[in-house]
Design a protein around this motif. Structure first.
Motif, PDB file in Angstrom:
ATOM      1  N   THR A   1      39.191  38.358  30.912  1.00 48.32           N
ATOM      2  CA  THR A   1      37.772  38.674  31.093  1.00 48.32           C
ATOM      3  C   THR A   1      37.585  40.128  31.527  1.00 48.32           C
ATOM      4  OG1 THR A   1      37.897  37.988  33.421  1.00 48.32           O
ATOM      5  CG2 THR A   1      37.195  36.316  31.812  1.00 48.32           C
ATOM      6  N   GLU A   2      38.655  40.825  31.816  1.00 43.94           N
ATOM      7  CA  GLU A   2      38.522  42.094  32.516  1.00 43.94           C
ATOM      8  C   GLU A   2      39.188  43.244  31.742  1.00 43.94           C
ATOM      9  OE1 GLU A   2      36.803  43.060  35.579  1.00 43.94           O
ATOM     10  OE2 GLU A   2      37.325  44.728  34.267  1.00 43.94           O
TER      11      GLU A   2
ATOM     12  N   ASP B   1      42.251  54.302  47.947  1.00 42.61           N
ATOM     13  CA  ASP B   1      41.607  55.461  47.292  1.00 42.61           C
ATOM     14  C   ASP B   1      40.554  55.019  46.263  1.00 42.61           C
ATOM     15  OD1 ASP B   1      43.315  54.341  45.497  1.00 42.61           O
ATOM     16  OD2 ASP B   1      44.099  56.236  44.712  1.00 42.61           O
ATOM     17  N   GLY B   2      40.078  53.753  46.366  1.00 41.75           N
ATOM     18  CA  GLY B   2      38.989  53.298  45.508  1.00 41.75           C
ATOM     19  C   GLY B   2      39.374  53.094  44.065  1.00 41.75           C
ATOM     20  N   CYS B   3      40.639  52.784  43.820  1.00 39.39           N
ATOM     21  CA  CYS B   3      41.068  52.466  42.454  1.00 39.39           C
ATOM     22  C   CYS B   3      41.449  50.990  42.362  1.00 39.39           C
ATOM     23  CB  CYS B   3      42.240  53.343  42.051  1.00 39.39           C
ATOM     24  SG  CYS B   3      41.744  55.038  41.722  1.00 39.39           S
ATOM     25  N   LEU B   4      41.532  50.496  41.127  1.00 34.70           N
ATOM     26  CA  LEU B   4      41.838  49.090  40.912  1.00 34.70           C
ATOM     27  C   LEU B   4      43.271  48.790  41.324  1.00 34.70           C
ATOM     28  CD1 LEU B   4      41.120  46.295  39.698  1.00 34.70           C
ATOM     29  CD2 LEU B   4      42.064  47.128  37.556  1.00 34.70           C
ATOM     30  N   GLU B   5      43.434  47.839  42.245  1.00 30.23           N
ATOM     31  CA  GLU B   5      44.777  47.424  42.658  1.00 30.23           C
ATOM     32  C   GLU B   5      45.144  46.149  41.887  1.00 30.23           C
ATOM     33  OE1 GLU B   5      46.089  49.430  44.911  1.00 30.23           O
ATOM     34  OE2 GLU B   5      47.874  48.437  45.668  1.00 30.23           O
TER      35      GLU B   5
ATOM     36  N   SER C   1      43.328  42.625  39.792  1.00 34.56           N
ATOM     37  CA  SER C   1      42.151  41.866  39.383  1.00 34.56           C
ATOM     38  C   SER C   1      42.544  40.397  39.289  1.00 34.56           C
ATOM     39  CB  SER C   1      41.610  42.384  38.051  1.00 34.56           C
ATOM     40  OG  SER C   1      42.368  41.868  36.988  1.00 34.56           O
ATOM     41  N   LEU C   2      41.740  39.536  39.897  1.00 36.89           N
ATOM     42  CA  LEU C   2      42.069  38.114  39.986  1.00 36.89           C
ATOM     43  C   LEU C   2      41.654  37.399  38.709  1.00 36.89           C
ATOM     44  CD1 LEU C   2      40.714  37.480  43.588  1.00 36.89           C
ATOM     45  CD2 LEU C   2      42.987  38.261  42.908  1.00 36.89           C
ATOM     46  N   GLU C   3      42.416  36.396  38.334  1.00 35.19           N
ATOM     47  CA  GLU C   3      42.073  35.619  37.154  1.00 35.19           C
ATOM     48  C   GLU C   3      40.840  34.780  37.491  1.00 35.19           C
ATOM     49  OE1 GLU C   3      44.365  32.666  34.095  1.00 35.19           O
ATOM     50  OE2 GLU C   3      45.571  33.961  35.384  1.00 35.19           O
TER      51      GLU C   3
ATOM     52  N   ALA D   1      42.081  52.059  37.147  1.00 36.07           N
ATOM     53  CA  ALA D   1      40.671  52.431  36.991  1.00 36.07           C
ATOM     54  C   ALA D   1      40.097  52.921  38.315  1.00 36.07           C
ATOM     55  CB  ALA D   1      39.876  51.233  36.502  1.00 36.07           C
ATOM     56  N   LYS D   2      39.217  53.927  38.236  1.00 31.29           N
ATOM     57  CA  LYS D   2      38.444  54.371  39.394  1.00 31.29           C
ATOM     58  C   LYS D   2      37.248  53.430  39.526  1.00 31.29           C
ATOM     59  CE  LYS D   2      37.112  57.167  42.683  1.00 31.29           C
ATOM     60  NZ  LYS D   2      37.928  57.324  43.913  1.00 31.29           N
ATOM     61  N   LEU D   3      37.017  52.931  40.744  1.00 34.45           N
ATOM     62  CA  LEU D   3      35.930  51.979  40.958  1.00 34.45           C
ATOM     63  C   LEU D   3      34.715  52.703  41.529  1.00 34.45           C
ATOM     64  CD1 LEU D   3      38.164  49.164  42.443  1.00 34.45           C
ATOM     65  CD2 LEU D   3      37.408  49.454  40.072  1.00 34.45           C
TER      66      LEU D   3
ATOM     67  N   ARG E   1      37.463  42.677  51.635  1.00 33.93           N
ATOM     68  CA  ARG E   1      38.564  43.374  50.945  1.00 33.93           C
ATOM     69  C   ARG E   1      38.448  43.270  49.427  1.00 33.93           C
ATOM     70  NH1 ARG E   1      43.924  42.617  54.436  1.00 33.93           N
ATOM     71  NH2 ARG E   1      43.141  43.557  56.361  1.00 33.93           N
ATOM     72  N   HIS E   2      37.457  42.538  48.947  1.00 34.46           N
ATOM     73  CA  HIS E   2      37.332  42.343  47.506  1.00 34.46           C
ATOM     74  C   HIS E   2      35.973  42.770  47.009  1.00 34.46           C
ATOM     75  CE1 HIS E   2      40.752  39.818  48.607  1.00 34.46           C
ATOM     76  NE2 HIS E   2      41.140  39.921  47.350  1.00 34.46           N
ATOM     77  N   ARG E   3      35.869  42.989  45.706  1.00 32.03           N
ATOM     78  CA  ARG E   3      34.614  43.409  45.099  1.00 32.03           C
ATOM     79  C   ARG E   3      34.416  42.624  43.806  1.00 32.03           C
ATOM     80  NH1 ARG E   3      34.432  45.268  49.231  1.00 32.03           N
ATOM     81  NH2 ARG E   3      33.997  47.355  50.023  1.00 32.03           N
ATOM     82  N   ALA E   4      33.148  42.524  43.402  1.00 33.41           N
ATOM     83  CA  ALA E   4      32.858  41.962  42.086  1.00 33.41           C
ATOM     84  C   ALA E   4      32.933  43.106  41.077  1.00 33.41           C
ATOM     85  CB  ALA E   4      31.469  41.350  42.077  1.00 33.41           C
ATOM     86  N   SER E   5      33.630  42.882  39.988  1.00 25.68           N
ATOM     87  CA  SER E   5      33.725  43.886  38.933  1.00 25.68           C
ATOM     88  C   SER E   5      32.545  43.698  37.980  1.00 25.68           C
ATOM     89  CB  SER E   5      35.040  43.716  38.179  1.00 25.68           C
ATOM     90  OG  SER E   5      35.037  44.520  37.021  1.00 25.68           O
TER      91      SER E   5
ATOM     92  N   THR F   1      34.416  38.991  37.448  1.00 26.80           N
ATOM     93  CA  THR F   1      35.808  39.020  37.876  1.00 26.80           C
ATOM     94  C   THR F   1      35.873  39.663  39.258  1.00 26.80           C
ATOM     95  OG1 THR F   1      36.474  39.315  35.591  1.00 26.80           O
ATOM     96  CG2 THR F   1      38.103  39.852  37.263  1.00 26.80           C
ATOM     97  N   VAL F   2      36.751  39.141  40.103  1.00 21.23           N
ATOM     98  CA  VAL F   2      36.913  39.698  41.445  1.00 21.23           C
ATOM     99  C   VAL F   2      38.143  40.592  41.456  1.00 21.23           C
ATOM    100  CG1 VAL F   2      37.393  39.142  43.849  1.00 21.23           C
ATOM    101  CG2 VAL F   2      35.763  37.771  42.545  1.00 21.23           C
ATOM    102  N   ILE F   3      37.983  41.784  42.035  1.00 20.30           N
ATOM    103  CA  ILE F   3      39.095  42.730  42.073  1.00 20.30           C
ATOM    104  C   ILE F   3      39.313  43.193  43.499  1.00 20.30           C
ATOM    105  CG2 ILE F   3      38.650  43.524  39.729  1.00 20.30           C
ATOM    106  CD1 ILE F   3      37.198  45.851  40.819  1.00 20.30           C
ATOM    107  N   SER F   4      40.508  43.708  43.747  1.00 23.39           N
ATOM    108  CA  SER F   4      40.732  44.270  45.082  1.00 23.39           C
ATOM    109  C   SER F   4      41.066  45.745  44.920  1.00 23.39           C
ATOM    110  CB  SER F   4      41.828  43.492  45.798  1.00 23.39           C
ATOM    111  OG  SER F   4      43.030  44.197  45.780  1.00 23.39           O
ATOM    112  N   PRO F   5      40.255  46.602  45.524  1.00 22.86           N
ATOM    113  CA  PRO F   5      40.422  48.048  45.397  1.00 22.86           C
ATOM    114  C   PRO F   5      41.522  48.556  46.333  1.00 22.86           C
ATOM    115  CG  PRO F   5      38.200  47.435  46.190  1.00 22.86           C
ATOM    116  CD  PRO F   5      39.088  46.267  46.366  1.00 22.86           C
ATOM    117  N   SER F   6      42.166  49.629  45.918  1.00 22.45           N
ATOM    118  CA  SER F   6      43.146  50.286  46.800  1.00 22.45           C
ATOM    119  C   SER F   6      42.382  51.197  47.760  1.00 22.45           C
ATOM    120  CB  SER F   6      44.112  51.112  45.963  1.00 22.45           C
ATOM    121  OG  SER F   6      43.375  52.103  45.248  1.00 22.45           O
TER     122      SER F   6
END
Lengths: 406, 406
Positions: free
Chosen positions: A238-239, B196-200, B202-204, A252-254, A207-211, B189-194
């Motif tokens: 950092t982001e 529709d592939g957009c940024l939901e 972002s984890l610290e 943002a679009k990923l 459920r997560h991705r590296a940015s 940085t680790v993020i979780s996408p929605s």
């Protein structure tokens, strides 16, 4: 804020060049670009790039900041700049470096003939450095050659293998969504430790991705975000995508990026980068030989060489022609020259070629003469091909001038 | 479930060996271990390891599963097994491989003389493979040589650079907390996408860590967790620490691990691993020479060699003695032999040494004879040292038997 020499739009590279060397055909990228242009309502977009390069690379465990670490004698950041320069639609590249590295950076720009580069002073943190770069682009005044872009790319100095394709994708997505960034699947599960250093939560990896980088933004979106964000953000954030979300309310679009976008962080990453560069500059060989030589052994040799070097592009030249091409650097994409001299037992032609290569400002070359034994010619040719292939792949400077027997 | 040959507790390595070659002195580790033993209320702990090796390595972009990819001609997994074998207090090592790779794995065990290895069939997923390994350890019956350990280490076949130090830390922490795992700071940085592939979100980055291997558990804690966990966990789960938390209510202790624990995932990681191995096996050189030779040029040469190879350990041998040591493999830790022959112009001694090395089952050696020129001896010696250092560092097989001139 200072400006590097404008120079030609496409420099003669003194160092190994990547983008042009791994099948990123200009044709392909041009068409992709026009595809982007052809998007409904889209026109040519003014694009600039900001490259924070103020890091000190403490994780690398080496004294030199990692962006200045040499790979095949050329600093890492120079490969990254080159990758961006090859994308002709990126108008300006603003690099943020610390005051103490300003001189070193100027030398790199000059030595490797980088163009479209402007230097600004780095801030204390990555975010502050990026902000300085954006400020330089924001002031649309006569005293600077920079003008405010519509879309700004933010990339890392330590991600040298960025291709036009992914840059195009994030720029197009940024134009549509206001912000966009490259992502990659997670390699390890991410967990959050409790205060006492025990496992609190482990996140579901799928459920997560590296940015990753590059990221792109409508200039006003990211610039406003930086203007409004708190000192805490500038210090500890950092982001960039997070700032755009938090302060410009832009989701943002990923964009799924290729694995080669990874960030050179540890010593092992330098090893990996060097191997990738060596591999990439081993894909083209220019064989210089007298056309009067027997065709059969020559073909046999070229066949053997092809077997040793995977998907290598071999072009052959006559001695004189090769000389002209080298001087006019028509062979810009080639860093490997083999002089074939089967019948004659003198090295005049070879010497001439060596001299010309040493004169030219092509990549670091490690010329080694290979002499085929007389008897069992076929076997010698195969052995010669094996030796040449390994010299091309390994580029060991310690072997310069050695005579190897095939 | 089958058992590999027990053999000697410390095999003669036919391939390059890591742990013993990077200053992990047995003394040091022994003392650390006794330190662990000295912990209040602790005694010698029965420890086994489970190594899931059923992956197909699709991310590598190569047909061979990454754990079987060769590095200096030796499969990656063999380095990992070697690293675990060197830790004498790990009693059993259970490796889970797919049915189709069972034969290949048996050959590796035989060729590289691995000991304390038992093979079980891998499951469809990583978790199922680990579970199979645990089951093999659980059944404490006469028909198997395995007995249930108190603590079980779970590691990856594709993390070859694991050291005794971190293994000791996770085992000690597991004994105290029931579960423990190595962690590393996040690079991206680790993020979780929605959807529709957009940024939901972002984890610290500072608040999260990457969960790496090795991990260790009280056997009953992890075995119960696997017995109780759902099919969904077994199919889609990635994190053993999570299972221990969810099903055995055991909060794992997190241990900061070294960067070299990283997981070989992409092609670039193979490049990095190869460079690290080459570097590690370049730290010891055995110089074979006639003691009757002039001391001065010899010292000059050794000095120059030390300058070329960082922190290299140079031991010198007389020809005869070197021969005996090689035959008795007293030089197990050395993969680099230099025969110095300053005065005599024949290569008899050198030939003898070469022959002996080829006979021995030491690491892949690439013998190359370097001849010093007569005049400007000092300069030749320096040049010779440069050439030898590069041969040691690069290990190019294509140069076997070449005569290089210093």
């Amino acid at each position: 804020m200072e400006r590097g020499s404008p120079g030609a739009s496409r420099p003669v590279e003194p160092g190994p060049c990547l983008s042009s060397l791994r099948g990123a055909e200009p044709a392909a990228s041009a068409s992709t670009l026009s595809a982007a242009r052809a998007q409904p309502g889209s026109r040519v977009i003014a694009v600039a790039a900001v490259l924070p390069a103020g890091g000190c690379g403490e994780r690398m465990g080496v004294p030199t900041p990692k962006q200045f670490c040499p790979i095949l004698e050329r600093p890492l950041i120079s490969y990254t700049l080159q990758a961006l320069e090859r994308v002709y639609w990126i108008k300006d590249i603003v690099v943020a470096v610390t005051r103490e590295n300003m001189g070193a950076m100027r030398n790199i720009i000059q030595k490797y003939q980088h163009t479209r580069i402007s230097l600004v002073e780095a801030g204390e943190t990555r975010h502050r450095s990026i902000f300085n770069g954006l400020k330089a682009l924001a002031k649309d005044q006569p005293d600077t050659q920079l003008s405010k872009p519509e879309v700004v790319i933010i990339h890392d100095a330590v991600r040298p293998f960025v291709e036009e394709d992914v840059l195009l994708k994030v720029v197009a997505a940024a134009k549509e969504h206001g912000a966009a960034g490259a992502i990659r699947p997670l390699v390890s599960t991410v967990i959050s430790p409790s205060a006492d250093g025990c496992l609190e939560i482990s996140l579901e990896r799928a459920r997560h991705r590296a940015s990753e980088m590059p990221q792109a933004f409508l200039f006003d979106v990211i610039y406003e975000a930086y203007r409004q964000c708190s000192d805490y953000d500038l210090e500890f954030g950092t982001e960039c995508l997070h700032l755009a979300l938090k302060y410009s309310h832009t989701k943002a679009k990923l964009v799924e990026g290729p694995p080669d976008l990874w960030k050179v962080t540890y010593k092992r990453d330098l090893y990996a980068a060097e191997s990738i560069i060596k591999e990439r500059i081993s894909h083209a060989v220019c064989v210089v030989m007298d056309p009067k030589q027997d065709k059969e052994p020559v073909d046999h040799f070229l066949e053997a060489l092809k077997n040793e070097l995977n998907d290598v592009k071999i072009e052959s030249r006559e001695p004189g022609q090769a000389g002209r091409d080298i001087q006019q650097s028509n062979l810009e994409q080639c860093y490997n020259f083999v002089s074939m001299n089967i019948m004659m037992s003198d090295f005049q032609e070879t010497r001439k070629l060596l001299h010309m290569l040493e004169e030219s400002n092509l990549s670091i070359l490690y010329p080694v003469v290979v002499v085929s034994g007389e008897q069992k010619l076929q076997e010698s040719l195969r052995q010669g091909a094996i030796i040449i292939a390994s010299l091309i792949k390994e580029r060991s400077s310690a072997l310069v001038g050695q005579l190897l027997v095939a």
